[in-house]
Scaffold this motif. Structure first.
Motif, PDB file in Angstrom:
ATOM      1  N   GLY A   1      20.269 -25.428  13.178  1.00  0.00           N
ATOM      2  CA  GLY A   1      21.465 -24.780  12.668  1.00  0.00           C
ATOM      3  C   GLY A   1      21.269 -24.303  11.249  1.00  0.00           C
ATOM      4  O   GLY A   1      20.284 -24.641  10.583  1.00  0.00           O
ATOM      5  N   ILE A   2      22.208 -23.508  10.799  1.00  0.00           N
ATOM      6  CA  ILE A   2      22.230 -23.032   9.419  1.00  0.00           C
ATOM      7  C   ILE A   2      23.684 -22.847   9.010  1.00  0.00           C
ATOM      8  O   ILE A   2      24.543 -22.564   9.850  1.00  0.00           O
ATOM      9  N   ILE A   3      23.940 -23.025   7.738  1.00  0.00           N
ATOM     10  CA  ILE A   3      25.261 -22.809   7.171  1.00  0.00           C
ATOM     11  C   ILE A   3      25.175 -21.572   6.279  1.00  0.00           C
ATOM     12  O   ILE A   3      24.306 -21.481   5.413  1.00  0.00           O
ATOM     13  N   ILE A   4      26.071 -20.634   6.514  1.00  0.00           N
ATOM     14  CA  ILE A   4      26.189 -19.437   5.687  1.00  0.00           C
ATOM     15  C   ILE A   4      27.599 -19.464   5.113  1.00  0.00           C
ATOM     16  O   ILE A   4      28.564 -19.663   5.851  1.00  0.00           O
ATOM     17  N   TYR A   5      27.723 -19.241   3.811  1.00  0.00           N
ATOM     18  CA  TYR A   5      29.049 -19.298   3.211  1.00  0.00           C
ATOM     19  C   TYR A   5      29.241 -18.188   2.181  1.00  0.00           C
ATOM     20  O   TYR A   5      28.279 -17.650   1.629  1.00  0.00           O
ATOM     21  N   LYS A   6      30.498 -17.880   1.953  1.00  0.00           N
ATOM     22  CA  LYS A   6      30.869 -16.988   0.856  1.00  0.00           C
ATOM     23  C   LYS A   6      32.249 -17.394   0.372  1.00  0.00           C
ATOM     24  O   LYS A   6      33.194 -17.472   1.147  1.00  0.00           O
ATOM     25  N   GLY A   7      32.326 -17.677  -0.905  1.00  0.00           N
ATOM     26  CA  GLY A   7      33.585 -18.073  -1.516  1.00  0.00           C
ATOM     27  C   GLY A   7      33.740 -17.397  -2.858  1.00  0.00           C
ATOM     28  O   GLY A   7      32.919 -16.560  -3.245  1.00  0.00           O
ATOM     29  N   LYS A   8      34.771 -17.782  -3.547  1.00  0.00           N
ATOM     30  CA  LYS A   8      35.056 -17.123  -4.819  1.00  0.00           C
ATOM     31  C   LYS A   8      35.033 -18.090  -6.001  1.00  0.00           C
ATOM     32  O   LYS A   8      34.538 -17.747  -7.053  1.00  0.00           O
TER      33      LYS A   8
ATOM     34  N   SER B   1      25.705 -29.484   4.672  1.00  0.00           N
ATOM     35  CA  SER B   1      24.246 -29.453   4.692  1.00  0.00           C
ATOM     36  C   SER B   1      23.666 -30.867   4.603  1.00  0.00           C
ATOM     37  O   SER B   1      22.746 -31.220   5.341  1.00  0.00           O
ATOM     38  N   ALA B   2      24.222 -31.669   3.712  1.00  0.00           N
ATOM     39  CA  ALA B   2      23.749 -33.049   3.556  1.00  0.00           C
ATOM     40  C   ALA B   2      24.066 -33.890   4.792  1.00  0.00           C
ATOM     41  O   ALA B   2      23.222 -34.665   5.252  1.00  0.00           O
TER      42      ALA B   2
ATOM     43  N   PRO C   1      19.813 -26.331   6.651  1.00  0.00           N
ATOM     44  CA  PRO C   1      19.825 -25.486   5.451  1.00  0.00           C
ATOM     45  C   PRO C   1      21.159 -24.785   5.239  1.00  0.00           C
ATOM     46  O   PRO C   1      21.921 -24.558   6.182  1.00  0.00           O
ATOM     47  N   VAL C   2      21.399 -24.430   3.998  1.00  0.00           N
ATOM     48  CA  VAL C   2      22.603 -23.704   3.612  1.00  0.00           C
ATOM     49  C   VAL C   2      22.184 -22.519   2.758  1.00  0.00           C
ATOM     50  O   VAL C   2      21.227 -22.612   1.986  1.00  0.00           O
ATOM     51  N   ALA C   3      22.875 -21.398   2.927  1.00  0.00           N
ATOM     52  CA  ALA C   3      22.571 -20.206   2.136  1.00  0.00           C
ATOM     53  C   ALA C   3      23.856 -19.443   1.848  1.00  0.00           C
ATOM     54  O   ALA C   3      24.727 -19.334   2.717  1.00  0.00           O
ATOM     55  N   ALA C   4      23.934 -18.941   0.641  1.00  0.00           N
ATOM     56  CA  ALA C   4      25.036 -18.030   0.325  1.00  0.00           C
ATOM     57  C   ALA C   4      24.818 -16.770   1.156  1.00  0.00           C
ATOM     58  O   ALA C   4      23.669 -16.352   1.382  1.00  0.00           O
ATOM     59  N   ALA C   5      25.889 -16.168   1.641  1.00  0.00           N
ATOM     60  CA  ALA C   5      25.797 -14.972   2.480  1.00  0.00           C
ATOM     61  C   ALA C   5      24.950 -13.917   1.781  1.00  0.00           C
ATOM     62  O   ALA C   5      25.159 -13.600   0.621  1.00  0.00           O
TER      63      ALA C   5
ATOM     64  N   ASP D   1      20.170 -22.201  16.608  1.00  0.00           N
ATOM     65  CA  ASP D   1      20.914 -22.349  17.853  1.00  0.00           C
ATOM     66  C   ASP D   1      22.418 -22.255  17.581  1.00  0.00           C
ATOM     67  O   ASP D   1      23.182 -21.832  18.429  1.00  0.00           O
ATOM     68  N   TYR D   2      22.792 -22.695  16.374  1.00  0.00           N
ATOM     69  CA  TYR D   2      24.200 -22.607  15.976  1.00  0.00           C
ATOM     70  C   TYR D   2      24.282 -22.207  14.511  1.00  0.00           C
ATOM     71  O   TYR D   2      23.369 -22.456  13.723  1.00  0.00           O
ATOM     72  N   ILE D   3      25.394 -21.560  14.182  1.00  0.00           N
ATOM     73  CA  ILE D   3      25.622 -21.100  12.815  1.00  0.00           C
ATOM     74  C   ILE D   3      27.003 -21.562  12.381  1.00  0.00           C
ATOM     75  O   ILE D   3      27.989 -21.344  13.088  1.00  0.00           O
ATOM     76  N   ILE D   4      27.040 -22.210  11.241  1.00  0.00           N
ATOM     77  CA  ILE D   4      28.309 -22.584  10.632  1.00  0.00           C
ATOM     78  C   ILE D   4      28.575 -21.566   9.529  1.00  0.00           C
ATOM     79  O   ILE D   4      27.762 -21.401   8.621  1.00  0.00           O
ATOM     80  N   MET D   5      29.695 -20.878   9.653  1.00  0.00           N
ATOM     81  CA  MET D   5      30.063 -19.873   8.663  1.00  0.00           C
ATOM     82  C   MET D   5      31.252 -20.399   7.869  1.00  0.00           C
ATOM     83  O   MET D   5      32.254 -20.806   8.451  1.00  0.00           O
TER      84      MET D   5
END
Length: 171
Positions: free
Chosen positions: A3-10, A22-23, A28-32, A44-48
């Motif tokens: 899996g991977i985490i993709i995020y975007k915030g302000k 992520s922990a 892994p985690v990545a900024a969009a 296989d899965y994506i957490i947005m």
């Protein structure tokens, strides 16, 4: 499962939730925009994760740009906003209005509380929030301009449990 985490915030709440996820999930985690196409293809899965800004998902452009890479993946989406989780219809409207029902309906969604530190807002955001609060009051609604912080790791328990359940099913 990968899996991977993709995020975007302000203002940091969405990023904090991403770091905790992520922990907890050891993924892994990545900024969009900072992820690679291979990371998305291999997952296989994506957490947005996305914050909501004036009724729009911050991650909306990224989702539309990467729609083809999201096809066939298990998708989780967490929204961070000042809108209470009990206002599910309103929150679901943010999803449909920003990324459409096609992708939105394929996501397992979680609505997480955010934070507001008025002094840290940009001048424009302070003005928009103040005007929005006045307009809402005229409609009999309430938008707070007072500081609050309800960003807590325990709000992620449902999302973490759903990902663990997905991993158990695929074994």
């Amino acid at each position: 499962m990968k899996g991977i985490i993709i995020y975007k915030g302000k203002y940091g709440a969405t990023q904090q939730y991403a770091a905790w996820l992520s922990a907890a999930l050891n993924i892994p985690v990545a900024a969009a925009g900072n992820e690679t196409k291979d990371q998305l293809k291999d997952a296989d899965y994506i957490i947005m994760g996305t914050s909501v800004y004036i009724g729009k998902l911050q991650l909306r452009d990224w989702v539309k740009k990467n729609q083809g890479l999201l096809t066939g993946k298990k998708l989780f989406l967490y929204l961070v906003s000042g809108t209470p989780a009990a206002e599910k219809e309103k929150l679901e409207g943010y999803i449909t209005g920003s990324i459409g029902a096609d992708i939105g309906n394929k996501c397992t969604c979680f609505f997480l509380p955010g934070k507001l530190e008025f002094r840290k807002l940009s001048w424009v955001d302070k003005c928009l929030l103040t005007m929005g609060a006045k307009l809402a009051k005229g409609r009999g609604e309430s938008i707070s301009v007072a500081d609050y912080n309800d960003v807590k790791v325990e709000h992620l328990s449902g999302l973490i449990a759903s990902v663990h359940k997905l991993s158990e099913v695929s074994v």
